[in-house]
Design an enzyme around this catalytic site. Structure first.
Site, short mmCIF file in Angstrom:
data_model
loop_
_atom_site.label_atom_id
_atom_site.label_comp_id
_atom_site.label_asym_id
_atom_site.label_seq_id
_atom_site.Cartn_x
_atom_site.Cartn_y
_atom_site.Cartn_z
N ARG A 285 0.81 -1.22 0.00
CA ARG A 285 0.00 0.00 0.00
C ARG A 285 0.84 1.28 0.00
O ARG A 285 0.46 2.29 0.58
CB ARG A 285 -0.94 0.01 1.21
CG ARG A 285 -2.01 -1.07 1.18
CD ARG A 285 -3.01 -0.83 0.06
NE ARG A 285 -4.16 -1.71 0.19
CZ ARG A 285 -4.29 -2.87 -0.44
NH1 ARG A 285 -3.32 -3.29 -1.25
NH2 ARG A 285 -5.38 -3.61 -0.28
N SER B 96 -10.43 0.23 2.69
CA SER B 96 -10.06 -0.39 3.96
C SER B 96 -9.42 0.64 4.90
O SER B 96 -8.59 1.44 4.48
CB SER B 96 -9.07 -1.53 3.73
OG SER B 96 -9.67 -2.55 2.95
N GLU C 69 -4.53 2.73 6.93
CA GLU C 69 -4.35 2.63 5.48
C GLU C 69 -5.02 3.81 4.80
O GLU C 69 -4.46 4.42 3.90
CB GLU C 69 -4.95 1.33 4.94
CG GLU C 69 -4.83 1.20 3.43
CD GLU C 69 -5.24 -0.17 2.93
OE1 GLU C 69 -5.87 -0.23 1.85
OE2 GLU C 69 -4.94 -1.18 3.59
#
Length: 312
Positions: free
Chosen positions: A169, A218, A300
């Site tokens: 990520r 998320s 995130e």
């Protein structure tokens, strides 16, 4: 202080521009300035002339973003129509930064190119590259060939895949650089087979995620796992949602914010949440998970801007 007289050929510069309607959670204060570039050259010229003291924040679809209630200082740059092109040449698919990755997947499939994993990912190509977006075991790092970005000083640069140093990520793209285009290479196949693959993935998503709610991507990174960056130690099989479940936080609310009862790694806005509600609930989840499991979850979803309205 900015000079509002921007050549129309470069784009449109707007003061105190609302951001709550431009992110999926529908929260947050205004941008001090919003610049919508007309094209890459216009963006380059704007950034070259912009004083280096003025902060810049590139913004895509706002699908992985909490904009704080005080808004964002400096200039928010949001590529629009001049950046939503999609071209398919053989197995290569080139997309502008503002092209929704779900559209990229569909156009690719129609041409017999398998980028199916992009179909269920929220957001646009620029953000997907910056965040190394992925699902179902495939990531942008697996398919990216090259990308073009405009640096804070206005210079235009092209990077191949290795230039991004992809991680879970994340990439090494500077925060104030604007990704403007990306080229992906997918496996070739029968369009019907790829369409069916995407249909099954959408069904799976709809069964497990709060589709139709005011949610973003998320909330927390998986503590270990899921990213295919090629490193032997990059195995992520411990899921954040399981830790949140174990801590008893599924369905818990704070103000207008709630941890989704359907999927514990999603924050929902009931329509009345503030950014402070959402971020505060997320921090409470982190505390509870740490108490119960000894693991500190990492955000995130990006949290950006100022906490109080007096800042802008």
């Amino acid at each position: 202080m900015l000079n509002p007289d921007v050549d129309e050929s470069c784009g449109k510069l707007m003061p105190s521009h609302p951001l709550s309607g431009l992110n999926w959670l529908r929260v947050g204060g205004p941008a001090e300035w919003m610049f919508m570039p007309a094209n890459v050259i216009g963006l380059s010229e704007f950034l070259e002339k912009l004083p280096s003291s003025v902060p810049v924040f590139p913004m895509g679809a706002g699908s992985n973003l909490i904009v704080r209630d005080g808004g964002i200082k400096g200039v928010v740059i949001r590529p629009g129509r001049g950046f939503n092109h999609i071209r398919v040449e053989g197995a290569m698919v080139t997309a502008g930064a503002a092209a929704p990755v779900s559209h990229v997947a569909r156009r690719a499939a129609a041409a017999g190119v398998d980028l199916a994993f992009l179909r269920t990912i929220p957001g646009v190509a620029g953000g997907a590259v910056r965040m190394n977006a992925g699902c179902y075991g495939e990531y942008v790092a697996d398919v990216l060939v090259s990308a073009k970005a405009v640096a804070r000083n206005g210079e235009i640069a092209v990077f191949n895949r290795d230039g991004f140093n992809f991680g879970y990520r994340q990439t090494d793209i500077p925060d104030d650089w604007v990704v403007v285009e990306a080229t992906f290479e997918g496996r070739t196949g029968e369009p019907g087979d790829i369409e069916e693959k995407m249909r099954l993935q959408i069904e799976k998503r709809d069964r497990s995620q709060p589709v139709g709610k005011l949610v973003a991507g998320s909330v927390f990174r998986n503590p270990s796992g899921g990213s295919s960056t090629g490193r032997v130690d990059d195995i992520h099989d411990l899921k954040a949602w399981k830790l949140i479940d174990r801590s008893g936080m599924r369905g818990v609310s704070l103000g207008g914010a709630r941890i989704s009862p359907m999927h514990a790694n999603f924050l929902e806005n009931d329509g009345n949440a503030t950014a402070a509600d959402l971020e505060g609930l997320g921090e409470e989840v982190r505390k509870k998970v740490l108490q119960k499991t000894g693991i500190m979850l990492e955000w995130e979803i990006m949290r950006v801007g100022e906490t109080t309205s007096s800042a802008i």
